[in-house]
Scaffold this motif. Structure first.
Motif, PDB file in Angstrom:
ATOM      1  N   ARG A 607       0.856  -1.184   0.000  1.00  0.00           N
ATOM      2  CA  ARG A 607       0.000   0.000   0.000  1.00  0.00           C
ATOM      3  C   ARG A 607       0.891   1.232   0.000  1.00  0.00           C
ATOM      4  O   ARG A 607       1.826   1.338   0.795  1.00  0.00           O
ATOM      5  CB  ARG A 607      -0.896  -0.018   1.242  1.00  0.00           C
ATOM      6  CG  ARG A 607      -1.924   1.109   1.318  1.00  0.00           C
ATOM      7  CD  ARG A 607      -3.146   0.799   0.487  1.00  0.00           C
ATOM      8  NE  ARG A 607      -4.146   1.843   0.590  1.00  0.00           N
ATOM      9  CZ  ARG A 607      -5.100   1.872   1.526  1.00  0.00           C
ATOM     10  NH1 ARG A 607      -5.166   0.919   2.446  1.00  0.00           N
ATOM     11  NH2 ARG A 607      -6.001   2.832   1.523  1.00  0.00           N
ATOM     12  N   GLU A 615       0.860   2.629   7.217  1.00  0.00           N
ATOM     13  CA  GLU A 615       0.112   1.463   6.745  1.00  0.00           C
ATOM     14  C   GLU A 615       0.898   0.178   6.992  1.00  0.00           C
ATOM     15  O   GLU A 615       0.335  -0.826   7.411  1.00  0.00           O
ATOM     16  CB  GLU A 615      -0.179   1.592   5.244  1.00  0.00           C
ATOM     17  CG  GLU A 615      -1.126   2.729   4.899  1.00  0.00           C
ATOM     18  CD  GLU A 615      -2.565   2.379   5.219  1.00  0.00           C
ATOM     19  OE1 GLU A 615      -2.847   1.201   5.507  1.00  0.00           O
ATOM     20  OE2 GLU A 615      -3.395   3.295   5.183  1.00  0.00           O
ATOM     21  N   ASP A 617       1.819  -2.046   5.139  1.00  0.00           N
ATOM     22  CA  ASP A 617       1.198  -3.166   4.424  1.00  0.00           C
ATOM     23  C   ASP A 617       2.053  -3.457   3.203  1.00  0.00           C
ATOM     24  O   ASP A 617       1.915  -2.802   2.165  1.00  0.00           O
ATOM     25  CB  ASP A 617      -0.233  -2.788   4.020  1.00  0.00           C
ATOM     26  CG  ASP A 617      -0.903  -3.879   3.199  1.00  0.00           C
ATOM     27  OD1 ASP A 617      -0.471  -5.039   3.300  1.00  0.00           O
ATOM     28  OD2 ASP A 617      -1.852  -3.561   2.459  1.00  0.00           O
ATOM     29  N   THR A 637      -0.536  -9.186   0.614  1.00  0.00           N
ATOM     30  CA  THR A 637      -0.775  -7.887   1.249  1.00  0.00           C
ATOM     31  C   THR A 637      -2.265  -7.703   1.516  1.00  0.00           C
ATOM     32  O   THR A 637      -3.111  -8.324   0.882  1.00  0.00           O
ATOM     33  CB  THR A 637      -0.282  -6.740   0.352  1.00  0.00           C
ATOM     34  OG1 THR A 637      -0.971  -6.800  -0.909  1.00  0.00           O
ATOM     35  CG2 THR A 637       1.212  -6.856   0.098  1.00  0.00           C
ATOM     36  N   VAL A 639      -3.828  -4.914   0.911  1.00  0.00           N
ATOM     37  CA  VAL A 639      -4.391  -4.094  -0.152  1.00  0.00           C
ATOM     38  C   VAL A 639      -4.859  -4.952  -1.325  1.00  0.00           C
ATOM     39  O   VAL A 639      -5.637  -4.493  -2.173  1.00  0.00           O
ATOM     40  CB  VAL A 639      -3.361  -3.039  -0.620  1.00  0.00           C
ATOM     41  CG1 VAL A 639      -2.283  -3.668  -1.500  1.00  0.00           C
ATOM     42  CG2 VAL A 639      -4.046  -1.903  -1.367  1.00  0.00           C
TER      43      VAL A 639
END
Length: 879
Positions: A607, A615, A617, A637, A639
């Motif tokens: 992300r 984040e 991520d 992930t 996302v």
């Protein structure tokens, strides 16, 4: 990379102990006790110039006084005297040594180098120094100062830490684990993890390999040996120091990951290994993986007599990222027919606390036939109205003969202990808590995923790139002494690798920036252009949504004043003006690459945007990537769920994302001078991807720039003509798996038998994937590709770890047999082998395979007796 003389370590005929002692409690005394009292069948010769005997055996004053040359020497004397001792042992004919002694500095002229220099002329192998030693219970060898000798069994433990080794042995003994080998590597001056993985992969006594890793010295060697070992038996690893890579100021977000634990995670995953966090989990995982359970997916059905226990298991599964299986309508009806009205028919299936064995049996029979359940977890909570042990026996009887994997959790102790014993004796993993049982299922799922990464066959390679333009750009920048690319140069680099970039223009002054904005029309983004500023938004170096020349000119003037005050030392060379990307439904992502100090080029995905650190991520993978590995990287992930589409947002073009990642992977290999690269943000939506901003740092390549996994070998393609048909001979690619299946399908049953020695009616997909997905460092397969893309023949070799000898095999499609293709393919393979520096090629074939025997003899191979009397060995030496 070598296993040479490791047979002297694990299969010695005689052992010398230098530094043997009668002083109770000393290392020399413990070593003597372990060597003399473990059951070794050969002579153990103690060396001590000050003692007539050690325990009950005669002692010798020196190496020269030994009656025979030892295969193995165990050394526990002060470090300063060890190099000379190694030289003497080598000259005497000793082939392996375990150096217990510590105090070897690693300098260029230090004792460690002197130790290696002394061993090298004799090819003497060294375990250690500064190690606990090793144990091979099946051979009666305990060349360590461990506190106990473990039982013989199928586990091999290889550890950098002597303390962890002894703790693992102490922990394993009362739980019934046995070992084929236990090796403490210490400082790994010579024998390292790669050597041990190579040896253990082929060791018939070893059924699973356990690793305790603190650091990897030779990543290519580790990954090559590890991938080969993991294909044949489970490899489970503990990596110490998960938080050891502390935060550092980095040019790029991706660069901050260099040396991090996430990179080790990616490496173990890519090597097909299962990573765990502690000793208990290590042994639990290997018990699960060696139980013979094979799952086909990640959906778990839970059967329990206690609703609360079922909920705990479901919570643990969700927390671990697993999935509950959906029970079909037909399955729910069948359950309703055999369970009381108060039972819970969802998942978990609650059969109520008074469940007798027949109720367990009836419900489990339904779940074992549920198409959505990849495995079943059966749980039991002890109650006063039902017999836990009888329920366990019912589970064992129901599971017998079924292929669906079943795990169990019998909560409580001591009332549940006998039930767990019954289950474990039947080969059903038995756990004490819901969390342990779910973790076992996750181990199966994670191991399956890593194994599929080893064997999956992708469909296409990385996009074409203008490598010459990219290299010229990088070299021009480095020629001026710069260690980073400007914004326009970074975009040009991305464009050279077919990564879409937004249109931008440079402007030297605020007035020029206004004129560019007017020419572009519509809202624009204004960015400062400076070789000294990486994260422009952090200091006000980015302004978005500006419209018109006046607004842009004013913003540019303000930007110059503000940044000049904040960064008076920074060189401000102007501005970048670019049209605003109007993609309201796009996700902001980050992709990048860095050169890890151990594993070489690493690719990041996650992300993006200005809150990328918050984040957190992201996932990383080792280069080289293909589109299958790139897609897996995306899928790891959070996302990824947003990219799949939600509400009014259609799914993003995931294939386009994969192409960006494979392009970055190729860039990292082609241009090791690119030390760090970030694209942030990379916009992704249904219309594709667009790079808005990029940062690139350059550095002179070092040893760490080499990929830990050998990339596809380019430059080996050759053209040949067989009976008027033009063919391309090239290294095999993973995506050739379906073509191998087709080649075998078009061959006669006799030709298939001669090649595979099995009654195959076709090549199974798993075989084809394994044959097509090779490690180019150790193996080679050259395919003859017809104009229509079909494969007419394959010649392959697999080299030994020393890269001195290689076994070869050859198969030609039946309709091309006898037309000269085989001889040309074999010739190409011989050219490759000679170029690699191999000393010998060999292969076995059936005595009745006259065509292969004649082909080999025409190519210079000599006949010899093989290990199998029904086969003939063909060998050819290279000068």
């Amino acid at each position: 990379m070598t296993t040479r003389n490791l047979d002297a370590l694990f299969e010695p005929r005689s052992i010398a102990l230098i530094g043997a002692s009668n002083h109770e409690g000393s290392v020399g005394a413990v070593l003597a006790r372990n060597l003399l009292e473990t059951g070794f069948q050969g002579p153990v010769m103690a060396v001590n110039p000050h003692a007539a005997s050690i325990r009950s055996t005669l002692a010798y004053p020196s190496i020269a006084d030994l009656p025979i040359a030892p295969d193995l020497a165990v050394i526990a004397i002060p470090a300063a005297g060890v190099p000379d001792l190694i030289a003497e042992l080598g000259a005497r004919g000793c082939r392996a040594a375990v150096v217990i002694s510590a105090g070897f500095d690693a300098g260029e002229h230090g004792l460690r180098q002197k130790l290696l220099d002394a061993a090298r002329p004799h090819l003497l192998r060294i375990v250690g120094p500064n190690c606990l030693g090793f144990i091979s219970p099946g051979r009666g060898v305990n060349a360590s100062f461990a506190q106990l000798t473990p039982a013989a069994g199928g586990l091999a433990l290889v550890s950098q830490s002597g303390a962890i080794t002894t703790a693992a042995l102490d922990w394993a003994a009362p739980r019934g684990f046995g070992f084929s080998h236990v090796v403490s590597l210490g400082d790994q001056a010579d024998v390292d993890f790669g050597d041990m993985l190579d040896y253990l992969a082929l060791d018939p006594r070893t059924h699973a390999i356990l690793l305790y890793v603190e650091s990897i010295h030779d990543a290519r060697k580790f990954m090559t040996a590890g991938r080969i070992a993991a294909r044949s038996k489970p490899v489970v690893v503990i990596k110490a120091g998960r938080g050891a890579a502390g935060a550092r100021a980095a040019f790029s977000h991706t660069g901050a990951l260099a040396g991090s634990d996430a990179v080790y995670d990616a490496a173990f995953r890519r090597a097909g290994m299962l990573r765990v966090t502690g000793l208990r989990e290590l042994f639990d995982a290997v018990a699960t993986l060696t139980a013979g359970l094979r799952i086909e997916g990640e959906r778990l059905a839970i059967l329990t007599n206690g609703g609360g226990a079922g909920v705990m298991a479901a919570d643990a599964l969700e927390a671990a990222g697993g999935r509950l299986a959906t029970i079909s309508e037909a399955g729910r009806k069948r359950l309703a027919a055999v369970l009381p009205p108060t039972a819970g028919l969802g998942n978990p299936i609650d059969i109520i606390g008074d469940a007798q064995p027949d109720r367990y049996r009836a419900a489990l029979e339904v779940l074992l036939e549920e198409p959505e359940a990849d495995a079943v977890l059966v749980m039991n909570c002890p109650t006063a109205v039902a017999d836990s042990t009888a329920a366990a026996r019912a589970v064992v009887e129901t599971v017998a003969g079924r292929s669906r994997p079943v795990l169990s959790c019998w909560l409580g102790d001591p009332s549940a202990a006998e039930g767990r014993r019954v289950l474990a004796a039947a080969g059903i993993p038995a756990h004490e808590t819901p969390e342990e049982a779910v973790l076992a299922f996750q181990h199966l799922a994670a191991h399956r995923a890593s194994q599929r990464q080893l064997l999956r066959a992708p469909s296409a390679g990385a996009p074409q790139a203008d490598k010459a333009a990219a290299r010229a750009l990088v070299e021009a920048a480095m020629a001026t002494g710069r260690d980073r690319l400007t914004d326009p140069e970074a975009r040009a680099l991305l464009a050279a690798y077919a990564i879409p970039v937004i249109e931008s223009r440079e402007a030297p002054t605020p007035k020029a920036a206004g004129a560019v904005a007017e020419a572009l029309g519509g809202p624009v983004a204004l960015k400062i252009l400076s070789p000294d500023i990486s994260h422009k938004s952090d200091i006000g170096g980015v302004m978005l949504g500006l419209t018109g020349a006046a607004a842009v000119e004013a913003a540019a003037a303000h930007m110059l004043e503000s940044i000049g005050a904040q960064k008076p030392e920074a060189r401000l060379e102007g501005f970048i003006v670019e049209a605003m990307a109007v993609r309201p439904r796009a996700e902001e992502l980050i992709v990048g690459l860095t050169q890890d100090a151990v594993f070489g080029p690493v690719v990041l995905f996650g992300r993006g945007g200005i809150a990328v650190e918050l984040e957190a991520d992201r996932a990383v993978g080792l280069a080289p990537l293909d589109e299958v590995l790139a897609d897996d990287l995306i899928g790891r992930t959070r996302v990824a769920k947003r990219l799949a589409g939600y509400r009014d947002r259609p799914p993003a073009d995931r294939a386009a994302l994969g192409r960006v990642l494979t392009a970055l992977s190729q860039l990292a290999i082609d241009l090791p001078e690119v030390a760090e690269l970030d694209i942030n943000p990379l916009l992704a939506d249904a219309d594709g991807v667009l790079a808005l901003d990029a940062r690139v740092r350059l550095a002179k390549p070092g040893p760490a720039s080499r990929p830990a996994i050998g990339p596809y070998p380019e430059g080996l393609d050759r053209q040949m003509v067989v009976q008027g048909i033009a063919m391309t001979v090239r290294p095999i690619r993973p995506q050739d798996a379906p073509r191998l299946t087709e080649m075998v399908a078009k061959s006669s049953a006799e030709d298939v038998r001669l090649r595979f020695r099995a009654g195959l009616h076709g090549l199974p997909d798993s075989w084809a994937e394994r044959l097509a997905h090779i490690d180019y460092d150790r193996e080679m397969a050259l395919v003859a590709e017809l104009p229509d893309g079909a494969i007419a023949g394959v010649a392959r070799l697999a080299a030994d770890p020393e890269a001195l000898r290689a076994e070869f095999a050859l198969m030609v499609r039946s309709d091309w047999s006898g037309r000269g293709l085989g001889s040309q393919l074999l010739g190409a393979l011989l050219d490759y082998a000679a170029g690699r520096g191999l000393k010998e090629m060999w292969g076995d074939t059936d005595r009745d395979n006259a065509r292969m025997l004649g082909l080999a003899e025409a190519a210079g191979f000599k006949r010899a007796a093989g290990d199998d009397p029904s086969r003939i060995r063909m060998t050819r030496a290279f000068p």
